[in-house]
Design a protein around this motif. Structure first.
Motif, PDB file in Angstrom:
ATOM      1  N   ARG A 128       0.813  -1.215   0.000  1.00  0.00           N
ATOM      2  CA  ARG A 128       0.000   0.000   0.000  1.00  0.00           C
ATOM      3  C   ARG A 128       0.849   1.269   0.000  1.00  0.00           C
ATOM      4  NH1 ARG A 128      -4.932   1.537   4.153  1.00  0.00           N
ATOM      5  NH2 ARG A 128      -5.514   3.452   3.100  1.00  0.00           N
ATOM      6  N   PHE A 164       8.265  -4.822  -8.665  1.00  0.00           N
ATOM      7  CA  PHE A 164       7.976  -5.838  -9.673  1.00  0.00           C
ATOM      8  C   PHE A 164       7.897  -5.265 -11.089  1.00  0.00           C
ATOM      9  CE2 PHE A 164       5.512  -7.859  -5.985  1.00  0.00           C
ATOM     10  CZ  PHE A 164       6.683  -8.380  -5.471  1.00  0.00           C
ATOM     11  N   ASP A 185      -0.063  -7.634  -5.196  1.00  0.00           N
ATOM     12  CA  ASP A 185       1.306  -7.338  -4.748  1.00  0.00           C
ATOM     13  C   ASP A 185       1.555  -7.855  -3.339  1.00  0.00           C
ATOM     14  OD1 ASP A 185       1.937  -6.198  -7.110  1.00  0.00           O
ATOM     15  OD2 ASP A 185       1.874  -4.119  -6.408  1.00  0.00           O
ATOM     16  N   VAL A 212       7.139  -1.105  -4.594  1.00  0.00           N
ATOM     17  CA  VAL A 212       7.044  -2.490  -5.070  1.00  0.00           C
ATOM     18  C   VAL A 212       7.828  -2.565  -6.376  1.00  0.00           C
ATOM     19  CG1 VAL A 212       5.477  -4.297  -5.831  1.00  0.00           C
ATOM     20  CG2 VAL A 212       4.812  -2.784  -3.965  1.00  0.00           C
TER      21      VAL A 212
END
Lengths: 117, 481
Positions: free
Chosen positions: B130, B136, B169, B134
Protein backbone atom coordinates in the motif's frame (compact mmCIF):
# COMPACT_ATOMS: atom_id res chain seq x y z
CA UNK A 1 -13.09 4.99 7.76
CA UNK A 2 -13.87 1.32 7.48
CA UNK A 3 -13.58 -0.27 4.07
CA UNK A 4 -15.74 -3.28 3.48
CA UNK A 5 -13.79 -5.05 0.78
CA UNK A 6 -10.81 -6.05 2.79
CA UNK A 7 -9.28 -9.31 3.83
CA UNK A 8 -9.53 -10.48 6.57
CA UNK A 9 -13.17 -9.64 6.79
CA UNK A 10 -14.04 -6.64 8.97
CA UNK A 11 -16.68 -8.81 10.61
CA UNK A 12 -13.85 -10.22 12.70
CA UNK A 13 -13.13 -6.78 14.07
CA UNK A 14 -16.59 -5.39 14.65
CA UNK A 15 -16.07 -5.43 18.39
CA UNK A 16 -13.05 -3.21 18.07
CA UNK A 17 -14.16 0.36 17.37
CA UNK A 18 -10.58 1.35 16.62
CA UNK A 19 -10.08 -1.23 13.92
CA UNK A 20 -9.14 0.10 10.53
CA UNK A 21 -8.59 -1.81 7.31
CA UNK A 22 -4.99 -1.94 6.15
CA UNK A 23 -5.78 -3.10 2.64
CA UNK A 24 -4.53 -1.15 -0.36
CA UNK A 25 -7.35 0.75 -2.06
CA UNK A 26 -9.91 -1.57 -3.56
CA UNK A 27 -9.87 -3.18 -6.03
CA UNK A 28 -6.32 -4.45 -5.70
CA UNK A 29 -4.69 -4.64 -9.11
CA UNK A 30 -3.30 -7.99 -10.15
CA UNK A 31 0.14 -8.75 -11.57
CA UNK A 32 0.24 -10.43 -14.94
CA UNK A 33 1.49 -14.03 -14.57
CA UNK A 34 2.16 -14.45 -18.29
CA UNK A 35 5.03 -13.68 -20.63
CA UNK A 36 2.98 -10.62 -21.63
CA UNK A 37 2.70 -11.40 -25.31
CA UNK A 38 -0.81 -10.02 -25.53
CA UNK A 39 -1.93 -6.40 -25.00
CA UNK A 40 -3.21 -5.44 -21.58
CA UNK A 41 -6.50 -4.42 -23.15
CA UNK A 42 -7.87 -7.58 -24.58
CA UNK A 43 -8.54 -7.41 -28.29
CA UNK A 44 -11.98 -8.01 -29.68
CA UNK A 45 -12.51 -11.16 -31.65
CA UNK A 46 -12.05 -10.34 -35.32
CA UNK A 47 -15.12 -10.43 -37.55
CA UNK A 48 -15.27 -13.20 -40.15
CA UNK A 49 -14.16 -12.22 -43.65
CA UNK A 50 -17.29 -13.72 -45.16
CA UNK A 51 -20.72 -14.71 -43.89
CA UNK A 52 -21.01 -17.58 -46.38
CA UNK A 53 -22.13 -20.72 -44.60
CA UNK A 54 -22.34 -18.95 -41.27
CA UNK A 55 -25.42 -18.81 -39.06
CA UNK A 56 -26.28 -15.27 -38.09
CA UNK A 57 -27.97 -14.72 -34.74
CA UNK A 58 -30.32 -11.74 -34.69
CA UNK A 59 -30.76 -10.66 -31.10
CA UNK A 60 -33.75 -8.52 -30.22
CA UNK A 61 -32.60 -6.54 -27.19
CA UNK A 62 -36.16 -5.79 -26.10
CA UNK A 63 -36.60 -2.22 -27.29
CA UNK A 64 -39.89 -1.20 -28.87
CA UNK A 65 -38.98 -1.39 -32.55
CA UNK A 66 -36.16 -3.94 -32.48
CA UNK A 67 -38.33 -6.54 -34.15
CA UNK A 68 -39.10 -4.27 -37.07
CA UNK A 69 -35.44 -3.56 -37.58
CA UNK A 70 -34.46 -7.22 -37.34
CA UNK A 71 -37.24 -8.27 -39.73
CA UNK A 72 -35.75 -5.96 -42.34
CA UNK A 73 -32.22 -7.23 -41.72
CA UNK A 74 -33.37 -10.83 -41.88
CA UNK A 75 -35.11 -10.18 -45.18
CA UNK A 76 -31.88 -8.80 -46.63
CA UNK A 77 -29.78 -11.71 -45.34
CA UNK A 78 -32.24 -14.24 -46.72
CA UNK A 79 -32.10 -12.40 -50.03
CA UNK A 80 -28.38 -13.16 -50.10
CA UNK A 81 -29.01 -16.81 -49.22
CA UNK A 82 -27.66 -16.47 -45.65
CA UNK A 83 -28.92 -18.40 -42.61
CA UNK A 84 -30.37 -16.55 -39.63
CA UNK A 85 -31.79 -17.45 -36.23
CA UNK A 86 -33.82 -15.15 -34.00
CA UNK A 87 -33.19 -14.60 -30.30
CA UNK A 88 -34.62 -12.11 -27.84
CA UNK A 89 -33.87 -10.58 -24.48
CA UNK A 90 -36.96 -10.21 -22.28
CA UNK A 91 -36.06 -6.60 -21.54
CA UNK A 92 -33.53 -4.03 -22.69
CA UNK A 93 -32.85 -3.01 -19.10
CA UNK A 94 -30.94 -6.14 -18.15
CA UNK A 95 -28.22 -8.25 -19.66
CA UNK A 96 -29.25 -11.27 -21.70
CA UNK A 97 -30.25 -14.33 -19.66
CA UNK A 98 -27.64 -17.09 -19.57
CA UNK A 99 -29.76 -19.49 -21.64
CA UNK A 100 -30.02 -16.90 -24.45
CA UNK A 101 -26.25 -16.35 -24.45
CA UNK A 102 -25.59 -20.10 -24.40
CA UNK A 103 -28.07 -20.71 -27.22
CA UNK A 104 -26.40 -18.09 -29.40
CA UNK A 105 -22.92 -19.42 -28.59
CA UNK A 106 -23.85 -22.98 -29.53
CA UNK A 107 -26.17 -22.35 -32.48
CA UNK A 108 -24.70 -19.34 -34.29
CA UNK A 109 -21.39 -18.12 -35.68
CA UNK A 110 -21.97 -14.36 -35.54
CA UNK A 111 -24.46 -12.19 -33.72
CA UNK A 112 -26.12 -8.90 -34.52
CA UNK A 113 -27.47 -7.17 -31.46
CA UNK A 114 -30.12 -4.72 -32.59
CA UNK A 115 -30.62 -1.34 -31.06
CA UNK A 116 -33.57 0.50 -32.53
CA UNK A 117 -36.13 2.89 -31.07
CA UNK B 1 -1.16 11.47 5.90
CA UNK B 2 0.08 13.93 8.49
CA UNK B 3 3.59 15.15 7.75
CA UNK B 4 6.33 14.40 10.24
CA UNK B 5 7.82 17.21 12.28
CA UNK B 6 10.93 18.65 10.71
CA UNK B 7 12.44 19.24 14.12
CA UNK B 8 11.24 17.76 17.39
CA UNK B 9 10.18 14.50 18.97
CA UNK B 10 8.08 11.84 17.34
CA UNK B 11 6.64 9.06 19.47
CA UNK B 12 4.76 6.03 18.14
CA UNK B 13 2.42 4.31 20.60
CA UNK B 14 -0.60 2.05 20.86
CA UNK B 15 -3.29 1.99 23.53
CA UNK B 16 -3.00 -1.77 23.80
CA UNK B 17 0.58 -1.49 25.10
CA UNK B 18 1.10 -1.22 28.89
CA UNK B 19 4.45 0.49 28.38
CA UNK B 20 2.82 3.12 26.16
CA UNK B 21 0.25 3.71 28.91
CA UNK B 22 3.12 3.90 31.40
CA UNK B 23 4.85 6.73 29.51
CA UNK B 24 1.73 8.93 29.23
CA UNK B 25 2.85 11.25 32.08
CA UNK B 26 6.28 11.42 30.45
CA UNK B 27 4.71 12.50 27.15
CA UNK B 28 2.73 15.21 28.92
CA UNK B 29 5.91 16.49 30.52
CA UNK B 30 7.70 16.47 27.17
CA UNK B 31 4.83 18.48 25.67
CA UNK B 32 5.24 21.11 28.36
CA UNK B 33 8.97 21.31 27.68
CA UNK B 34 8.47 23.34 24.51
CA UNK B 35 10.09 21.13 21.92
CA UNK B 36 7.52 20.18 19.26
CA UNK B 37 6.05 16.74 19.99
CA UNK B 38 4.06 14.49 17.68
CA UNK B 39 2.48 11.27 18.97
CA UNK B 40 1.31 8.70 16.42
CA UNK B 41 -1.24 6.29 17.85
CA UNK B 42 -1.62 2.97 16.07
CA UNK B 43 -4.93 1.94 17.56
CA UNK B 44 -6.65 4.83 19.34
CA UNK B 45 -6.69 8.42 18.12
CA UNK B 46 -7.74 9.49 21.64
CA UNK B 47 -4.66 7.93 23.14
CA UNK B 48 -4.16 10.59 25.79
CA UNK B 49 -6.32 13.35 27.22
CA UNK B 50 -3.52 15.71 27.99
CA UNK B 51 -1.56 15.50 24.76
CA UNK B 52 -2.59 17.84 22.00
CA UNK B 53 -0.74 16.50 19.03
CA UNK B 54 -1.91 12.88 18.80
CA UNK B 55 -2.06 11.77 15.20
CA UNK B 56 -4.33 8.95 14.06
CA UNK B 57 -2.06 6.29 12.55
CA UNK B 58 -4.54 3.45 12.50
CA UNK B 59 -3.71 2.84 8.85
CA UNK B 60 -0.10 2.45 10.07
CA UNK B 61 1.34 4.50 7.24
CA UNK B 62 3.76 6.47 9.42
CA UNK B 63 4.55 3.40 11.49
CA UNK B 64 5.48 1.65 8.24
CA UNK B 65 7.46 4.59 6.86
CA UNK B 66 9.32 5.01 10.15
CA UNK B 67 10.08 1.27 10.23
CA UNK B 68 8.65 0.90 13.73
CA UNK B 69 9.17 -2.54 15.24
CA UNK B 70 8.13 -1.92 18.86
CA UNK B 71 6.14 0.68 20.73
CA UNK B 72 6.69 3.05 22.26
CA UNK B 73 9.41 4.29 19.92
CA UNK B 74 10.83 7.74 20.57
CA UNK B 75 12.57 9.49 17.67
CA UNK B 76 14.39 12.81 17.66
CA UNK B 77 14.21 14.55 14.30
CA UNK B 78 16.53 17.27 13.16
CA UNK B 79 16.31 19.18 9.88
CA UNK B 80 13.80 16.72 8.49
CA UNK B 81 15.86 13.63 9.32
CA UNK B 82 15.98 11.12 12.10
CA UNK B 83 18.81 11.95 14.48
CA UNK B 84 18.31 9.17 17.03
CA UNK B 85 15.70 6.77 18.42
CA UNK B 86 14.99 4.55 21.40
CA UNK B 87 12.42 1.81 21.86
CA UNK B 88 10.45 0.73 24.92
CA UNK B 89 10.90 2.69 28.16
CA UNK B 90 14.49 3.12 29.22
CA UNK B 91 14.74 6.14 31.50
CA UNK B 92 18.33 7.06 30.80
CA UNK B 93 17.89 6.77 27.05
CA UNK B 94 14.71 8.89 27.07
CA UNK B 95 16.48 11.48 29.22
CA UNK B 96 19.52 11.44 26.96
CA UNK B 97 17.44 11.80 23.83
CA UNK B 98 15.17 14.57 25.20
CA UNK B 99 17.83 16.20 27.40
CA UNK B 100 15.19 16.48 30.16
CA UNK B 101 17.12 15.55 33.26
CA UNK B 102 14.28 14.60 35.62
CA UNK B 103 12.13 12.82 33.01
CA UNK B 104 10.22 9.79 34.32
CA UNK B 105 11.53 10.01 37.84
CA UNK B 106 8.37 8.32 39.14
CA UNK B 107 8.60 5.43 36.64
CA UNK B 108 10.67 2.26 36.85
CA UNK B 109 14.07 2.50 35.27
CA UNK B 110 13.21 0.11 32.45
CA UNK B 111 10.19 -1.56 30.90
CA UNK B 112 10.27 -3.26 27.49
CA UNK B 113 7.83 -2.16 24.83
CA UNK B 114 5.32 -4.16 22.77
CA UNK B 115 5.31 -5.26 19.16
CA UNK B 116 4.25 -2.65 16.65
CA UNK B 117 0.99 -3.36 14.81
CA UNK B 118 2.88 -2.62 11.61
CA UNK B 119 4.99 -5.76 11.97
CA UNK B 120 2.24 -8.17 12.95
CA UNK B 121 2.04 -11.27 10.73
CA UNK B 122 0.61 -10.32 7.36
CA UNK B 123 0.79 -6.57 8.01
CA UNK B 124 4.26 -5.98 6.59
CA UNK B 125 3.49 -7.06 3.05
CA UNK B 126 0.09 -5.40 3.11
CA UNK B 127 1.66 -2.10 4.17
CA UNK B 128 4.48 -2.44 1.67
CA UNK B 129 1.97 -3.04 -1.10
CA UNK B 130 0.00 0.00 0.00
CA UNK B 131 2.65 2.52 1.02
CA UNK B 132 6.01 1.12 -0.04
CA UNK B 133 7.99 0.68 -3.20
CA UNK B 134 7.04 -2.49 -5.07
CA UNK B 135 9.79 -3.29 -7.55
CA UNK B 136 7.98 -5.84 -9.67
CA UNK B 137 8.32 -5.68 -13.44
CA UNK B 138 5.21 -7.64 -14.35
CA UNK B 139 2.56 -5.29 -15.59
CA UNK B 140 -0.40 -4.45 -13.42
CA UNK B 141 -3.84 -5.49 -14.50
CA UNK B 142 -6.29 -2.98 -13.03
CA UNK B 143 -9.76 -4.11 -12.06
CA UNK B 144 -13.09 -2.38 -12.08
CA UNK B 145 -14.78 -2.18 -8.70
CA UNK B 146 -17.44 -4.59 -9.89
CA UNK B 147 -14.99 -7.16 -11.25
CA UNK B 148 -14.29 -10.37 -9.38
CA UNK B 149 -10.53 -10.98 -9.57
CA UNK B 150 -11.02 -14.74 -9.85
CA UNK B 151 -13.26 -14.25 -12.87
CA UNK B 152 -10.72 -11.83 -14.37
CA UNK B 153 -8.07 -14.53 -14.10
CA UNK B 154 -10.38 -16.92 -15.95
CA UNK B 155 -11.23 -14.37 -18.62
CA UNK B 156 -7.57 -13.63 -19.26
CA UNK B 157 -6.74 -17.29 -19.67
CA UNK B 158 -4.49 -17.56 -16.60
CA UNK B 159 -6.25 -20.52 -15.04
CA UNK B 160 -5.91 -24.27 -15.51
CA UNK B 161 -9.68 -24.50 -15.13
CA UNK B 162 -9.81 -24.24 -11.35
CA UNK B 163 -10.12 -20.94 -9.47
CA UNK B 164 -6.82 -19.19 -8.81
CA UNK B 165 -5.81 -17.02 -5.88
CA UNK B 166 -5.68 -13.42 -7.19
CA UNK B 167 -2.00 -12.42 -7.55
CA UNK B 168 -1.93 -9.09 -5.70
CA UNK B 169 1.31 -7.34 -4.75
CA UNK B 170 0.71 -8.14 -1.10
CA UNK B 171 0.50 -11.86 -1.79
CA UNK B 172 3.46 -11.83 -4.18
CA UNK B 173 5.61 -9.98 -1.63
CA UNK B 174 4.63 -12.57 0.96
CA UNK B 175 5.39 -15.43 -1.45
CA UNK B 176 8.87 -14.06 -2.11
CA UNK B 177 9.66 -14.31 1.60
CA UNK B 178 9.90 -18.04 0.92
CA UNK B 179 13.17 -17.70 -0.97
CA UNK B 180 16.43 -15.84 -0.52
CA UNK B 181 16.64 -15.40 -4.27
CA UNK B 182 16.03 -12.02 -5.83
CA UNK B 183 12.69 -11.37 -7.49
CA UNK B 184 14.41 -10.36 -10.74
CA UNK B 185 16.66 -13.41 -11.09
CA UNK B 186 16.03 -15.20 -14.36
CA UNK B 187 15.85 -18.95 -13.82
CA UNK B 188 15.83 -19.70 -17.54
CA UNK B 189 13.95 -19.39 -20.79
CA UNK B 190 10.66 -21.19 -20.45
CA UNK B 191 9.61 -23.27 -23.44
CA UNK B 192 7.71 -23.51 -25.61
CA UNK B 193 7.71 -19.69 -26.02
CA UNK B 194 11.26 -19.38 -24.65
CA UNK B 195 10.50 -16.30 -22.59
CA UNK B 196 12.66 -15.30 -19.64
CA UNK B 197 11.17 -16.76 -16.51
CA UNK B 198 11.98 -14.68 -13.43
CA UNK B 199 11.57 -15.59 -9.78
CA UNK B 200 8.86 -12.90 -9.78
CA UNK B 201 6.83 -14.69 -12.46
CA UNK B 202 7.21 -17.96 -10.59
CA UNK B 203 6.04 -16.27 -7.38
CA UNK B 204 2.98 -14.84 -9.14
CA UNK B 205 2.00 -18.25 -10.45
CA UNK B 206 2.74 -19.86 -7.09
CA UNK B 207 0.34 -17.39 -5.48
CA UNK B 208 -2.31 -18.29 -8.02
CA UNK B 209 -1.76 -22.01 -7.41
CA UNK B 210 -2.34 -21.55 -3.68
CA UNK B 211 1.22 -22.20 -2.49
CA UNK B 212 2.51 -21.10 0.87
CA UNK B 213 5.78 -19.10 0.70
CA UNK B 214 7.79 -22.00 2.10
CA UNK B 215 6.87 -24.10 -0.94
CA UNK B 216 8.51 -21.65 -3.33
CA UNK B 217 12.02 -23.23 -3.21
CA UNK B 218 10.50 -26.55 -4.32
CA UNK B 219 8.62 -24.87 -7.17
CA UNK B 220 11.79 -23.08 -8.28
CA UNK B 221 13.84 -26.29 -7.99
CA UNK B 222 11.29 -28.22 -10.03
CA UNK B 223 11.26 -25.59 -12.76
CA UNK B 224 15.05 -25.49 -12.88
CA UNK B 225 15.07 -29.28 -13.24
CA UNK B 226 12.49 -28.99 -16.01
CA UNK B 227 14.75 -26.55 -17.84
CA UNK B 228 17.67 -29.00 -18.04
CA UNK B 229 17.82 -29.77 -21.79
CA UNK B 230 17.69 -33.57 -21.26
CA UNK B 231 14.27 -33.15 -19.66
CA UNK B 232 13.02 -32.13 -23.12
CA UNK B 233 10.40 -29.80 -21.71
CA UNK B 234 9.42 -28.28 -25.03
CA UNK B 235 8.49 -31.64 -26.46
CA UNK B 236 6.77 -32.71 -23.27
CA UNK B 237 4.53 -29.65 -23.41
CA UNK B 238 3.70 -30.12 -27.06
CA UNK B 239 3.27 -33.89 -27.22
CA UNK B 240 0.08 -35.72 -28.12
CA UNK B 241 0.88 -38.13 -25.25
CA UNK B 242 -0.64 -37.86 -21.74
CA UNK B 243 2.51 -36.87 -19.94
CA UNK B 244 3.33 -34.00 -17.61
CA UNK B 245 6.17 -33.23 -15.19
CA UNK B 246 5.77 -35.57 -12.23
CA UNK B 247 7.54 -34.08 -9.22
CA UNK B 248 9.09 -36.23 -6.48
CA UNK B 249 10.53 -34.42 -3.47
CA UNK B 250 13.26 -35.84 -1.22
CA UNK B 251 15.04 -34.61 1.86
CA UNK B 252 14.21 -32.52 4.92
CA UNK B 253 12.18 -29.88 3.09
CA UNK B 254 9.45 -32.43 2.37
CA UNK B 255 8.75 -32.92 6.07
CA UNK B 256 9.30 -29.29 6.90
CA UNK B 257 6.60 -28.07 4.53
CA UNK B 258 4.23 -30.90 5.39
CA UNK B 259 4.28 -32.88 2.16
CA UNK B 260 2.40 -36.16 2.05
CA UNK B 261 4.26 -39.39 1.42
CA UNK B 262 1.84 -41.64 3.31
CA UNK B 263 -1.85 -42.42 2.93
CA UNK B 264 -3.19 -41.09 -0.36
CA UNK B 265 0.25 -39.67 -1.23
CA UNK B 266 -0.59 -39.53 -4.93
CA UNK B 267 -4.06 -38.16 -4.31
CA UNK B 268 -5.82 -35.05 -3.16
CA UNK B 269 -5.97 -33.32 0.18
CA UNK B 270 -2.44 -32.11 0.92
CA UNK B 271 -1.83 -28.45 0.18
CA UNK B 272 1.90 -28.75 -0.55
CA UNK B 273 1.53 -31.75 -2.87
CA UNK B 274 -1.39 -30.18 -4.68
CA UNK B 275 -0.18 -26.63 -5.10
CA UNK B 276 3.50 -27.20 -5.87
CA UNK B 277 2.59 -29.35 -8.86
CA UNK B 278 -0.11 -26.90 -9.86
CA UNK B 279 2.28 -23.94 -9.64
CA UNK B 280 4.76 -25.66 -11.96
CA UNK B 281 2.01 -26.33 -14.48
CA UNK B 282 0.71 -22.75 -14.25
CA UNK B 283 4.20 -21.42 -15.01
CA UNK B 284 4.42 -23.73 -18.01
CA UNK B 285 1.04 -22.47 -19.15
CA UNK B 286 1.38 -18.78 -18.44
CA UNK B 287 5.07 -18.06 -18.95
CA UNK B 288 5.90 -20.89 -21.33
CA UNK B 289 2.64 -20.70 -23.27
CA UNK B 290 1.79 -24.41 -23.06
CA UNK B 291 -1.94 -23.97 -23.47
CA UNK B 292 -4.13 -26.96 -24.36
CA UNK B 293 -5.34 -26.66 -27.91
CA UNK B 294 -2.42 -24.32 -28.66
CA UNK B 295 1.08 -25.69 -28.18
CA UNK B 296 -0.20 -28.43 -25.87
CA UNK B 297 -1.52 -31.04 -28.31
CA UNK B 298 -2.27 -33.86 -25.90
CA UNK B 299 -4.81 -36.20 -27.50
CA UNK B 300 -6.56 -37.04 -24.23
CA UNK B 301 -4.59 -35.29 -21.51
CA UNK B 302 -4.67 -36.61 -17.95
CA UNK B 303 -5.85 -35.40 -14.54
CA UNK B 304 -2.18 -35.36 -13.56
CA UNK B 305 -1.72 -32.34 -15.82
CA UNK B 306 -3.31 -30.24 -13.07
CA UNK B 307 -0.75 -31.41 -10.55
CA UNK B 308 1.29 -34.52 -9.82
CA UNK B 309 3.67 -34.01 -6.95
CA UNK B 310 4.50 -36.06 -3.87
CA UNK B 311 7.31 -36.83 -1.45
CA UNK B 312 9.18 -40.07 -0.98
CA UNK B 313 8.83 -42.00 2.27
CA UNK B 314 12.30 -41.79 3.81
CA UNK B 315 11.32 -43.15 7.22
CA UNK B 316 13.31 -46.37 6.68
CA UNK B 317 16.95 -45.42 6.93
CA UNK B 318 18.09 -48.60 5.22
CA UNK B 319 16.30 -47.51 2.04
CA UNK B 320 18.33 -45.54 -0.50
CA UNK B 321 16.08 -42.69 -1.50
CA UNK B 322 15.46 -41.79 -5.13
CA UNK B 323 17.54 -38.63 -4.80
CA UNK B 324 20.42 -40.50 -3.17
CA UNK B 325 20.37 -43.11 -5.90
CA UNK B 326 20.73 -40.25 -8.35
CA UNK B 327 23.77 -38.66 -6.69
CA UNK B 328 22.32 -36.30 -4.08
CA UNK B 329 23.76 -36.71 -0.60
CA UNK B 330 21.51 -37.77 2.29
CA UNK B 331 20.19 -34.76 4.17
CA UNK B 332 20.12 -32.56 1.08
CA UNK B 333 16.67 -31.67 -0.20
CA UNK B 334 16.15 -32.44 -3.84
CA UNK B 335 13.52 -32.65 -6.49
CA UNK B 336 13.25 -35.23 -9.27
CA UNK B 337 11.20 -34.62 -12.37
CA UNK B 338 9.84 -37.48 -14.40
CA UNK B 339 7.92 -37.22 -17.66
CA UNK B 340 4.93 -39.24 -16.50
CA UNK B 341 1.26 -39.75 -17.16
CA UNK B 342 -1.27 -40.92 -14.58
CA UNK B 343 -1.39 -43.76 -12.11
CA UNK B 344 -1.94 -47.38 -13.06
CA UNK B 345 -2.90 -49.33 -9.98
CA UNK B 346 -1.11 -52.62 -9.41
CA UNK B 347 -2.54 -55.32 -7.10
CA UNK B 348 -0.70 -58.39 -5.86
CA UNK B 349 -2.05 -59.82 -2.63
CA UNK B 350 -0.65 -63.33 -3.12
CA UNK B 351 3.11 -62.95 -3.50
CA UNK B 352 5.05 -63.52 -0.28
CA UNK B 353 8.57 -63.91 -1.60
CA UNK B 354 10.66 -61.17 -3.18
CA UNK B 355 11.28 -63.10 -6.44
CA UNK B 356 7.55 -63.72 -6.86
CA UNK B 357 6.67 -60.09 -6.32
CA UNK B 358 9.39 -58.87 -8.70
CA UNK B 359 8.05 -61.11 -11.46
CA UNK B 360 4.54 -59.99 -10.70
CA UNK B 361 5.41 -56.29 -10.75
CA UNK B 362 7.20 -56.85 -14.04
CA UNK B 363 3.94 -58.09 -15.55
CA UNK B 364 2.29 -54.85 -14.51
CA UNK B 365 5.16 -52.76 -15.81
CA UNK B 366 5.01 -54.51 -19.19
CA UNK B 367 1.74 -52.65 -19.78
CA UNK B 368 3.43 -49.24 -19.84
CA UNK B 369 2.59 -47.62 -23.19
CA UNK B 370 1.82 -51.04 -24.71
CA UNK B 371 2.83 -54.56 -23.64
CA UNK B 372 4.77 -55.03 -26.89
CA UNK B 373 6.56 -51.69 -26.93
CA UNK B 374 10.03 -51.73 -25.37
CA UNK B 375 12.80 -49.23 -24.69
CA UNK B 376 10.57 -46.39 -25.69
CA UNK B 377 8.96 -45.16 -22.47
CA UNK B 378 10.36 -44.87 -18.96
CA UNK B 379 8.42 -45.81 -15.85
CA UNK B 380 8.06 -44.80 -12.24
CA UNK B 381 7.19 -47.54 -9.77
CA UNK B 382 5.77 -46.31 -6.46
CA UNK B 383 6.24 -49.15 -3.98
CA UNK B 384 3.79 -49.26 -1.08
CA UNK B 385 5.01 -50.12 2.43
CA UNK B 386 3.45 -53.62 2.38
CA UNK B 387 5.01 -54.53 -0.96
CA UNK B 388 8.34 -53.07 0.14
CA UNK B 389 8.18 -55.15 3.32
CA UNK B 390 8.20 -58.34 1.22
CA UNK B 391 11.42 -57.23 -0.48
CA UNK B 392 12.87 -56.07 2.82
CA UNK B 393 12.29 -59.47 4.45
CA UNK B 394 14.52 -60.98 1.76
CA UNK B 395 17.15 -58.34 2.38
CA UNK B 396 16.52 -56.60 -0.91
CA UNK B 397 17.17 -52.90 -1.20
CA UNK B 398 16.81 -50.55 -4.13
CA UNK B 399 19.63 -52.12 -6.17
CA UNK B 400 18.32 -55.69 -5.82
CA UNK B 401 14.74 -54.74 -6.59
CA UNK B 402 15.84 -52.82 -9.68
CA UNK B 403 18.08 -55.63 -10.89
CA UNK B 404 15.43 -58.31 -10.50
CA UNK B 405 12.79 -56.17 -12.13
CA UNK B 406 15.04 -55.48 -15.11
CA UNK B 407 15.67 -59.23 -15.48
CA UNK B 408 11.97 -60.07 -15.26
CA UNK B 409 11.21 -57.30 -17.75
CA UNK B 410 13.49 -58.75 -20.40
CA UNK B 411 11.63 -60.84 -22.96
CA UNK B 412 12.43 -62.71 -26.19
CA UNK B 413 12.13 -60.34 -29.11
CA UNK B 414 9.98 -62.75 -31.13
CA UNK B 415 7.15 -62.25 -28.58
CA UNK B 416 7.29 -58.51 -29.04
CA UNK B 417 7.85 -57.91 -32.74
CA UNK B 418 5.18 -56.31 -34.86
CA UNK B 419 2.54 -58.88 -35.74
CA UNK B 420 3.45 -61.33 -32.98
CA UNK B 421 0.49 -62.63 -30.95
CA UNK B 422 -1.77 -61.34 -33.70
CA UNK B 423 -1.12 -57.74 -32.68
CA UNK B 424 0.26 -55.32 -35.24
CA UNK B 425 1.92 -53.05 -32.66
CA UNK B 426 5.35 -54.10 -31.45
CA UNK B 427 9.11 -53.69 -31.78
CA UNK B 428 11.02 -53.80 -35.04
CA UNK B 429 10.98 -57.28 -36.62
CA UNK B 430 14.78 -57.21 -36.92
CA UNK B 431 14.97 -57.75 -33.14
CA UNK B 432 13.12 -61.07 -33.15
CA UNK B 433 16.19 -63.03 -32.02
CA UNK B 434 17.27 -60.60 -29.28
CA UNK B 435 16.43 -60.54 -25.60
CA UNK B 436 14.76 -57.14 -25.25
CA UNK B 437 14.48 -55.26 -21.93
CA UNK B 438 11.29 -53.29 -21.46
CA UNK B 439 13.12 -50.22 -20.19
CA UNK B 440 16.53 -48.64 -20.36
CA UNK B 441 18.16 -49.30 -16.95
CA UNK B 442 18.17 -45.59 -16.06
CA UNK B 443 14.56 -45.31 -17.22
CA UNK B 444 13.03 -47.37 -14.42
CA UNK B 445 12.62 -45.25 -11.30
CA UNK B 446 11.57 -46.71 -7.96
CA UNK B 447 10.12 -44.64 -5.13
CA UNK B 448 8.59 -45.57 -1.78
CA UNK B 449 5.33 -43.97 -0.69
CA UNK B 450 1.88 -44.85 0.54
CA UNK B 451 -0.19 -45.79 3.55
CA UNK B 452 0.54 -48.72 5.84
CA UNK B 453 -2.19 -51.08 4.62
CA UNK B 454 -2.66 -52.39 1.10
CA UNK B 455 -0.71 -54.86 -1.02
CA UNK B 456 -0.91 -52.42 -3.91
CA UNK B 457 1.66 -50.34 -5.69
CA UNK B 458 1.42 -47.71 -8.39
CA UNK B 459 2.92 -47.64 -11.84
CA UNK B 460 3.28 -44.35 -13.60
CA UNK B 461 4.11 -44.73 -17.25
CA UNK B 462 6.48 -42.36 -19.00
CA UNK B 463 6.37 -40.41 -22.20
CA UNK B 464 6.53 -42.60 -25.32
CA UNK B 465 9.46 -40.73 -26.77
CA UNK B 466 12.47 -42.43 -25.26
CA UNK B 467 13.94 -44.23 -28.24
CA UNK B 468 17.32 -42.76 -27.36
CA UNK B 469 18.11 -43.13 -23.62
CA UNK B 470 20.29 -40.03 -23.67
CA UNK B 471 17.71 -37.86 -25.35
CA UNK B 472 15.01 -38.05 -22.70
CA UNK B 473 15.97 -38.31 -19.05
CA UNK B 474 14.39 -37.81 -15.64
CA UNK B 475 16.23 -34.98 -13.89
CA UNK B 476 17.23 -34.63 -10.23
CA UNK B 477 18.41 -31.34 -8.73
CA UNK B 478 19.20 -30.21 -5.21
CA UNK B 479 16.79 -27.59 -3.87
CA UNK B 480 18.41 -24.31 -2.93
CA UNK B 481 16.62 -22.22 -0.36
Amino acid sequence: MTQTNCNPSPVLFLNNPNWRCLCPPWPHPLRDPTAEFTPLLRERQTSPESLDGKTIALLDIGKARSREFLDRLEQQFHGQGLLTRRYAKPTNTKIAPLEVVQSIATEADVVISALSD
Amino acid sequence: MTALLKNGWVVVVKRDCPTCELVQPVLRKMMDFGTPLQVFSQDDPDFSDGIANVVDDRDLEQSFRLDIESVPTLIRRENGREAERTVGWHRDEWRGLTRIAELGEELPEFQPGCGSLSVEPGAVERLQARFGVVPFQSRQVPLLETEDPIEVAYDRGWSDGLPVVPPTDERILRMLKGTSRSWDEVIGKMPPNLMDCTVEKVAINAVMAGCRPEYLPVVLGALEAALVPQFTLHGLMATTWFSTPVIIVNGPIAKRIGMNFGLNALGQGNRANATIGRAVNLVLRNVGGAVPGGIDRSTLGAPSKYSFCFAEDESDESWTSLAESRGVSRGQSAVTLFQGEGVQGFADQRSRRAEELARSLALGLQAVAHPKIAQNANALLVLSPEHYAIFQESGWGRAEIHEHLMDALTRPGHELVQGAQGVAEGIDPSRANELVPKFWPQGLLIVRAGGPAGLFSAICGGWVAGRDPDELQPITRPISE
